[in-house]
Every structure is written in C-alpha cells, then in structure tokens.
Motif scaffolding. Structure first.
Motif, PDB file in Angstrom:
ATOM      1  N   THR A   1      54.140  36.787  44.509  1.00  0.00           N
ATOM      2  CA  THR A   1      54.615  35.496  44.064  1.00  0.00           C
ATOM      3  C   THR A   1      54.005  34.368  44.801  1.00  0.00           C
ATOM      4  O   THR A   1      53.331  33.493  44.463  1.00  0.00           O
ATOM      5  CB  THR A   1      56.069  35.314  43.712  1.00  0.00           C
ATOM      6  OG1 THR A   1      56.407  36.239  42.737  1.00  0.00           O
ATOM      7  CG2 THR A   1      56.276  34.129  43.214  1.00  0.00           C
ATOM      8  N   GLU A   2      54.361  34.672  46.370  1.00  0.00           N
ATOM      9  CA  GLU A   2      53.761  33.713  47.188  1.00  0.00           C
ATOM     10  C   GLU A   2      52.184  33.446  47.294  1.00  0.00           C
ATOM     11  O   GLU A   2      51.587  32.402  47.175  1.00  0.00           O
ATOM     12  CB  GLU A   2      54.297  33.974  48.661  1.00  0.00           C
ATOM     13  CG  GLU A   2      55.919  33.686  48.749  1.00  0.00           C
ATOM     14  CD  GLU A   2      56.409  34.125  50.012  1.00  0.00           C
ATOM     15  OE1 GLU A   2      57.465  33.443  50.529  1.00  0.00           O
ATOM     16  OE2 GLU A   2      55.961  34.933  50.460  1.00  0.00           O
ATOM     17  N   ILE A   3      51.544  34.700  47.335  1.00  0.00           N
ATOM     18  CA  ILE A   3      50.365  34.776  47.469  1.00  0.00           C
ATOM     19  C   ILE A   3      49.860  34.179  46.032  1.00  0.00           C
ATOM     20  O   ILE A   3      48.594  33.296  45.939  1.00  0.00           O
ATOM     21  CB  ILE A   3      49.629  36.145  47.575  1.00  0.00           C
ATOM     22  CG1 ILE A   3      49.989  36.882  48.957  1.00  0.00           C
ATOM     23  CG2 ILE A   3      48.233  36.261  47.473  1.00  0.00           C
ATOM     24  CD1 ILE A   3      49.600  38.161  48.858  1.00  0.00           C
ATOM     25  N   ASN A   4      50.230  34.444  45.018  1.00  0.00           N
ATOM     26  CA  ASN A   4      49.546  33.903  43.731  1.00  0.00           C
ATOM     27  C   ASN A   4      49.756  32.283  43.770  1.00  0.00           C
ATOM     28  O   ASN A   4      49.033  31.634  43.054  1.00  0.00           O
ATOM     29  CB  ASN A   4      50.338  34.365  42.450  1.00  0.00           C
ATOM     30  CG  ASN A   4      50.096  35.865  42.156  1.00  0.00           C
ATOM     31  OD1 ASN A   4      48.721  36.382  42.662  1.00  0.00           O
ATOM     32  ND2 ASN A   4      50.707  36.650  41.482  1.00  0.00           N
ATOM     33  N   SER A   5      50.802  31.966  44.353  1.00  0.00           N
ATOM     34  CA  SER A   5      51.131  30.441  44.119  1.00  0.00           C
ATOM     35  C   SER A   5      49.982  29.723  45.022  1.00  0.00           C
ATOM     36  O   SER A   5      49.450  28.548  45.084  1.00  0.00           O
ATOM     37  CB  SER A   5      52.381  30.043  44.935  1.00  0.00           C
ATOM     38  OG  SER A   5      53.378  30.585  44.119  1.00  0.00           O
ATOM     39  N   LEU A   6      49.517  30.360  46.389  1.00  0.00           N
ATOM     40  CA  LEU A   6      48.665  29.986  47.182  1.00  0.00           C
ATOM     41  C   LEU A   6      47.178  29.861  46.597  1.00  0.00           C
ATOM     42  O   LEU A   6      46.584  28.804  46.546  1.00  0.00           O
ATOM     43  CB  LEU A   6      48.485  30.671  48.344  1.00  0.00           C
ATOM     44  CG  LEU A   6      49.872  30.536  49.357  1.00  0.00           C
ATOM     45  CD1 LEU A   6      49.718  31.819  50.408  1.00  0.00           C
ATOM     46  CD2 LEU A   6      49.669  29.160  50.250  1.00  0.00           C
ATOM     47  N   VAL A   7      47.066  30.855  45.936  1.00  0.00           N
ATOM     48  CA  VAL A   7      45.625  30.866  45.207  1.00  0.00           C
ATOM     49  C   VAL A   7      45.642  29.892  44.027  1.00  0.00           C
ATOM     50  O   VAL A   7      44.393  29.068  43.843  1.00  0.00           O
ATOM     51  CB  VAL A   7      45.203  32.358  44.567  1.00  0.00           C
ATOM     52  CG1 VAL A   7      43.906  32.244  43.709  1.00  0.00           C
ATOM     53  CG2 VAL A   7      45.287  33.439  45.488  1.00  0.00           C
ATOM     54  N   SER A   8      46.670  29.615  43.341  1.00  0.00           N
ATOM     55  CA  SER A   8      46.379  28.607  42.300  1.00  0.00           C
ATOM     56  C   SER A   8      46.539  27.021  42.783  1.00  0.00           C
ATOM     57  O   SER A   8      45.779  26.151  42.150  1.00  0.00           O
ATOM     58  CB  SER A   8      47.952  28.935  41.361  1.00  0.00           C
ATOM     59  OG  SER A   8      47.928  30.222  40.730  1.00  0.00           O
ATOM     60  N   LEU A   9      47.288  27.012  43.804  1.00  0.00           N
ATOM     61  CA  LEU A   9      47.392  25.672  44.525  1.00  0.00           C
ATOM     62  C   LEU A   9      46.271  25.183  45.269  1.00  0.00           C
ATOM     63  O   LEU A   9      46.144  24.144  45.594  1.00  0.00           O
ATOM     64  CB  LEU A   9      48.751  25.504  45.462  1.00  0.00           C
ATOM     65  CG  LEU A   9      50.053  25.563  44.631  1.00  0.00           C
ATOM     66  CD1 LEU A   9      51.239  25.608  45.779  1.00  0.00           C
ATOM     67  CD2 LEU A   9      50.335  24.231  43.777  1.00  0.00           C
ATOM     68  N   TRP A  10      45.388  26.246  45.449  1.00  0.00           N
ATOM     69  CA  TRP A  10      44.019  25.863  46.158  1.00  0.00           C
ATOM     70  C   TRP A  10      43.397  25.017  45.309  1.00  0.00           C
ATOM     71  O   TRP A  10      42.677  24.130  45.982  1.00  0.00           O
ATOM     72  CB  TRP A  10      43.340  27.130  46.593  1.00  0.00           C
ATOM     73  CG  TRP A  10      41.923  26.886  47.154  1.00  0.00           C
ATOM     74  CD1 TRP A  10      40.769  26.567  46.398  1.00  0.00           C
ATOM     75  CD2 TRP A  10      41.677  26.949  48.552  1.00  0.00           C
ATOM     76  NE1 TRP A  10      39.697  26.553  47.356  1.00  0.00           N
ATOM     77  CE2 TRP A  10      40.145  26.397  48.640  1.00  0.00           C
ATOM     78  CE3 TRP A  10      42.392  26.803  49.656  1.00  0.00           C
ATOM     79  CZ2 TRP A  10      39.671  26.416  50.002  1.00  0.00           C
ATOM     80  CZ3 TRP A  10      41.804  27.033  50.763  1.00  0.00           C
ATOM     81  CH2 TRP A  10      40.425  26.527  50.899  1.00  0.00           C
ATOM     82  N   SER A  11      43.344  25.159  44.270  1.00  0.00           N
ATOM     83  CA  SER A  11      42.394  24.117  43.221  1.00  0.00           C
ATOM     84  C   SER A  11      42.994  22.749  43.398  1.00  0.00           C
ATOM     85  O   SER A  11      42.103  21.831  43.268  1.00  0.00           O
ATOM     86  CB  SER A  11      42.489  24.622  41.803  1.00  0.00           C
ATOM     87  OG  SER A  11      43.945  24.294  41.163  1.00  0.00           O
ATOM     88  N   ILE A  12      44.347  22.581  43.451  1.00  0.00           N
ATOM     89  CA  ILE A  12      44.754  21.316  43.666  1.00  0.00           C
ATOM     90  C   ILE A  12      44.411  20.528  45.010  1.00  0.00           C
ATOM     91  O   ILE A  12      43.995  19.522  44.986  1.00  0.00           O
ATOM     92  CB  ILE A  12      46.350  21.356  43.653  1.00  0.00           C
ATOM     93  CG1 ILE A  12      46.785  22.080  42.294  1.00  0.00           C
ATOM     94  CG2 ILE A  12      46.793  19.939  43.584  1.00  0.00           C
ATOM     95  CD1 ILE A  12      46.462  21.157  41.010  1.00  0.00           C
ATOM     96  N   TRP A  13      44.547  21.308  46.204  1.00  0.00           N
ATOM     97  CA  TRP A  13      43.868  20.966  47.348  1.00  0.00           C
ATOM     98  C   TRP A  13      42.698  20.549  47.449  1.00  0.00           C
ATOM     99  O   TRP A  13      42.287  19.513  48.125  1.00  0.00           O
ATOM    100  CB  TRP A  13      44.446  22.007  48.513  1.00  0.00           C
ATOM    101  CG  TRP A  13      45.832  22.506  48.357  1.00  0.00           C
ATOM    102  CD1 TRP A  13      46.234  23.634  48.767  1.00  0.00           C
ATOM    103  CD2 TRP A  13      46.900  21.812  48.171  1.00  0.00           C
ATOM    104  NE1 TRP A  13      47.396  24.057  48.723  1.00  0.00           N
ATOM    105  CE2 TRP A  13      48.035  22.866  48.387  1.00  0.00           C
ATOM    106  CE3 TRP A  13      47.185  20.679  47.865  1.00  0.00           C
ATOM    107  CZ2 TRP A  13      49.477  22.575  48.020  1.00  0.00           C
ATOM    108  CZ3 TRP A  13      48.889  20.484  47.498  1.00  0.00           C
ATOM    109  CH2 TRP A  13      49.610  21.014  47.781  1.00  0.00           C
ATOM    110  N   ASN A  14      41.777  21.403  46.700  1.00  0.00           N
ATOM    111  CA  ASN A  14      40.441  21.410  46.699  1.00  0.00           C
ATOM    112  C   ASN A  14      40.086  20.003  46.040  1.00  0.00           C
ATOM    113  O   ASN A  14      39.138  19.129  46.439  1.00  0.00           O
ATOM    114  CB  ASN A  14      39.793  22.440  45.962  1.00  0.00           C
ATOM    115  CG  ASN A  14      38.190  22.404  45.992  1.00  0.00           C
ATOM    116  OD1 ASN A  14      37.461  21.582  46.560  1.00  0.00           O
ATOM    117  ND2 ASN A  14      37.647  23.110  44.794  1.00  0.00           N
TER     118      ASN A  14
END
Length: 566
Positions: A387-400
C-alpha cells in the motif's frame, strides 16, 4: 482613423472561439489526455501475461516507451515545417493542427494494435514488433506535447515560463486523471483501458486541434488570466492528491468513484470559464478604446494624433524590467530587435550552450527518471508495504506536476521582477535533487516519502525550465526541434543510471543468487553516486548561467522590456 478602429473592433467581435484563450483551453484538454505513458503500470501485468513475457522482455518494451516519449525530434521538425515554411504550395497543411493530427494518428495506431494483441484480435506479435507498437504509442505524446507547448510560447512569449509550466503540468496531471478514469469506467480491466487509451486521446485531439493556433495579439492582463489557469491546475493537483491518499486508505464504493470522477471532470472544464472571461474583457476593452478614439476624433480632431503620440512617449504608463535592460535607449526598431535570429538545430548544436544544457538535463532528468523507475524495488528492499509503495508511485505524478508548474511559474516571477536569469534555476534544482538522492540513500524510516517529494519536484522542474530556456537562448523559430533533441538526454541518462549504476550494483550485492536484496545496502551506493551525478549537473548549470548572463541582460530582458512598452 475611425474606419481602422471600427475594423479592429469588428475583428475582435468576429473572432468567437478563435482566440488564443480558447486555444489555451484546447491545449490544456489535449495535454490532460496525453499522459498515457505514465500509466504503463496499469496494463503492464496484462501485457506480460497475455504475451508470455518474462521480466526482462517487459523491461525491454518499457525502454521503447521511454525512448518514444522523449525523443521528439521528428515532431519538432514537423512543427517548424508546417508553421514557418511559407514557400510550400500546400497552404492548407499549415499550422499546429498538422502536428496534433499526426500525434492522434500515432496514438490510435500504437495503443489499438497493443489492445488487439492483448485480446487476441491479432496473432501474438514478435517482441520487436510489440516494441514498435509501444514506441509508436508513446511517440504520439511528443507530437501532442510539441504542438501545445510551442504554440503556447508563441501566444504568450512574455510569460513563456508560466505557459510552459501550465502545459507541462497538465501533462503530468494527465497520468493521474487517466488512472481515475480507469478506476471508475474500466472496472479493473486493463485490456479495456488499452482500448480507451487508443480512442480517448485520439478523439479529443482530432476534435480540438483546429482551435490550437498561433495568434499575434497581446492582451493587457495576460498574467492575470494565466494565474487563473495556474490556480485551476493547483486545485486539480490537490484534489487528485487527496483522492489518491483516500483510495489507499479506504475502499471506495462505485457511487463514490463516480462522484469523485464527476467532480474531476467539472474541475477540468473550469478553464473554459476563464477563457470566456478573458475574451469578454478583451472585447469590452476594445469597445471602450473604440468609443474613446471616436469621441476624440469627433470633438477634438486636431488633438487626436498628438494625444496618441504623447501617450506612447509617456514613461509613466509602462514599467521597466530590472537590470541593464531598463537602461537601454527607449527607441527601438525592428532591425534592433532582430539582432538575434532564430537558430536551427544544426546551428544550436554547434554552440557550447546547447551541450551544457544537454549535459545538465542528462544528469537531472536521467537520475530523476531512474529514481521513479526503481522506486518500487527500493521500497521493497526497505520493507515498505504494498500500500505504501502504491501510494508513492501514485503521488509521484503530483510531485512531478508541482515541479513542472512551479519551475516555469517561479522562474518567470524572478525574471520579470528581479532580472534573475533562468539558467540559475537549473543549477538550484539540480543541487536540491542531489540532496533528495542522499535522503533516499540514507534509508532512515520514512526516507522514501521525503526523498520522492524532493526528487519528484526537481525532476518536474527540468521539464519546464529546459524548453523555456531553449526558446530564450536559441529562439522560438525551431524551438520544438531543439528542445526535443535536448530531451533525448532523459532516456540516455536513465539508461546509464538505471542499468549501469543501479542495476549493476543491485545484482552485485544480491545474496544467494535469488536476484533479491533487502536492507539499506541494496541501493545506498547507487543513490550516493546519483547524488554526485546530480551535483555535477548543478555545476554544469552554473556554468551555463554564467555564460548566458550577458545574453539575458542584452537580449532577453530587453525583448521583454520592449514588449511591455508596445
């Protein structure tokens, strides 16, 4: 005098939807549908299972995705040809719509053939043919992106950083928006999602491409309305971030997904209201100007000309940009402003500035892309949950997105208010990215959350700063070709950092021949090396900054200063 003014007013009123504000909205919507390359993780497992690929084969297909999405030299050449080639006899094949149409066709061809392979509509293709399908699908993004970004710079040359940040930012948000579309409409069916990727961007691009045009008209309140577009982008990013976090904590029922998706669509539609308001203000201002001039012509015809001249010469009406540009002689003509002709790709490549920018992007984009490509494996080695890894992958687009938007917006503010040259921000972001790599390497609890934010934002900054600097140093005439050539640094740097650094070291430290590794030692050395790579890019960025300081003061700031007076 009156007849010319009446004619100008009629032209404004007859423009209708053919304005640069509507063109900007059309570009925003196309960009939102163009982020399909960021959704590879959605359908990669289905592609792997239906085609009987092993992991290395799937990674090979993924490499062709990265190459197709970043090597956009053809799109730049096509844009320059159809926009500036006035000697062509095919007059109807002119304008950005040709580039957008080409991107739509490539998008449909690539994703449709992949979908046909996955569902068994065609026989399972050889790996190299599937790589060609993937390359074609991803390559469409460069045509759509070039058509929208370069046209935006043409229409808003005074605020090129802001408009590039908006366009690049919405492209980054497009990946997260398409994933929301997948969760709501496709009901967990990746093969259906592939068909959607073939149809949705194609139809949106074909429907809106004729609205994306170059307009040689400046508006008084351009910055105000661009800020409104920026506010919408920030709102959508915040909304998507909240939804992504909640989805990883709670299980949304179908009605909740539909509701959140409808709200997202309404937010994406809101730029149209801004464009209508901007056009209405332009029309009202033109009407007021016409009324004033006609009144002066009727009541005081002998003072009309002298009043106009005195207004143009009044230095109080205009503001001066900071730096040496504000001290330049107030008399300009076309010959003076054309002292820096637009360079073509060969002329640009013969300069040291081109290669300094290329090396800086190789260090920054390469190490940033390598981070996101390996963030799942880093999380696994540090015992992060799925769950934490999926959150990191999904949130990358926001930081990007934050980096893409913020890099252009903030650098525009400093350039206009303080005369601070834009290449300085390349050096600053790369120095900050180096710190982010060190944070990931340290392996302390929660390091990936902090490190991914720093690296993600700095990585996004490169994608808005690089095209903007390209347009300022080498001109806008061949901007699409030049910045897409420099973008080749991204996959090249990613290959060096991912394969030659991360992959090589990971295989060396893996134990028991199991190709798996757990602990901080798995990636520590790799990210320390990438921190050095980013810092080297920072030094190159500073060198570019010092080399271009005089050019910015003598040409770029003077150009902005002159534009503010006309």
């Amino acid at each position: 005098m009156a007849s010319r003014t009446e004619q100008s007013l009629r032209e404004v009123e007859m423009q209708g939807i053919n304005t640069k504000w509507i063109a900007t909205v059309a570009s925003i919507w196309i960009q939102c549908c163009s982020g399909a390359t960021y959704t590879f993780g959605i359908y990669s497992s289905t592609l792997k299972s239906t085609q009987n690929y092993d992991q290395s084969t799937l990674d090979t297909v993924s490499v062709f995705k990265d190459i197709g999405a970043n090597v956009g030299v053809l799109s730049g050449l096509l844009y320059s040809f159809v926009t500036f080639n006035h000697r062509s006899r095919l007059h109807f094949l002119r304008g950005p719509w040709v580039v957008l149409a080409t991107g739509a066709i490539l998008c449909f061809a690539g994703y449709f053939l992949m979908w046909a392979s996955v569902v068994g509509l065609i026989h399972r293709p050889p790996v190299l043919l599937m790589c060609l399908f993937m390359f074609t699908a991803a390559h469409s993004q460069t045509f759509l992106n070039t058509g929208n970004v370069v046209t935006g710079v043409m229409n808003f040359g005074d605020y090129s950083g802001t408009i590039v940040g908006i366009m690049k930012g919405f492209l980054g948000l497009g990946g997260a928006a398409l994933i929301q579309f997948y969760d709501t409409i496709c009901k967990g069916n990746p093969s259906t999602f592939l068909l959607i990727l073939a149809l949705l961007p194609t139809l949106v691009s074909l429907l809106l491409m004729c609205l994306v045009r170059i307009y040689g008209i400046r508006s008084v309140d351009e910055k105000k309305h661009l800020n409104a577009f920026s506010a919408v982008a920030m709102t959508i990013a915040a909304y998507l971030m909240v939804i992504i976090i909640l989805e990883n904590i709670f299980t949304f029922p179908l009605w909740a997904r539909i509701l959140t998706f409808i709200i997202l669509l309404l937010l994406l539609a809101s730029p149209l209201r801004i464009a209508i308001k901007a056009q209405r203000e332009d029309t009202v201002r033109s009407s007021q100007t016409f009324s004033t001039e006609r009144s002066q012509l009727v009541d005081y015809p002998e003072t009309m000309t002298s009043a106009k001249i005195s207004t143009e010469q009044d230095p109080v009406v205009y503001h001066d940009l900071p730096g040496e540009a504000s001290q330049v002689n107030t008399v300009f003509d076309d010959e003076v402003l054309k002292d820096e002709e637009d360079m073509n790709i060969l002329q640009a490549m013969s300069t040291l500035n081109f290669w300094l920018l290329f090396i800086a992007m190789l260090c920054g984009m390469g190490s940033g892309l390598a981070t996101v490509n390996n963030i799942s494996q880093v999380g696994e080695s540090l015992s992060y949950t799925t769950t934490e890894i999926n959150s990191l992958v999904s949130l990358w687009s926001i930081w990007n997105f934050l980096g893409r938007f913020g890099g252009g917006y903030v650098s525009d503010i400093f350039l206009h208010r303080m005369g601070l040259e834009r290449p300085l921000f390349i050096a600053i972001t790369l120095a900050t990215m180096s710190v982010g790599h060190i944070v990931v390497a340290c392996g302390f609890p929660g390091n990936l959350y902090v490190g991914s934010v720093i690296v993600g934002v700095c990585y996004g900054c490169q994608w808005s700063l690089m095209p903007t600097i390209t347009s300022e140093i080498f001109g806008v005439g061949h901007m699409g070709t030049i910045f897409n050539t420099i973008a080749i640094a991204s996959p090249v740097g990613s290959y060096i950092c991912s394969v030659r650094i991360i992959g090589y070291i990971y295989d060396k430290v893996s134990t028991g021949g199991s190709n798996s590794c757990y602990g901080t030692h798995c990636f520590m050395l790799s990210f320390f090396i990438m921190a050095f790579v980013a810092f080297f890019g920072c030094l190159v960025g500073f060198l570019l900054f010092f080399r271009t300081r005089r050019f910015y003061k003598q040409v770029v700031l003077r150009r902005l200063w002159h534009s503010s007076r006309t």
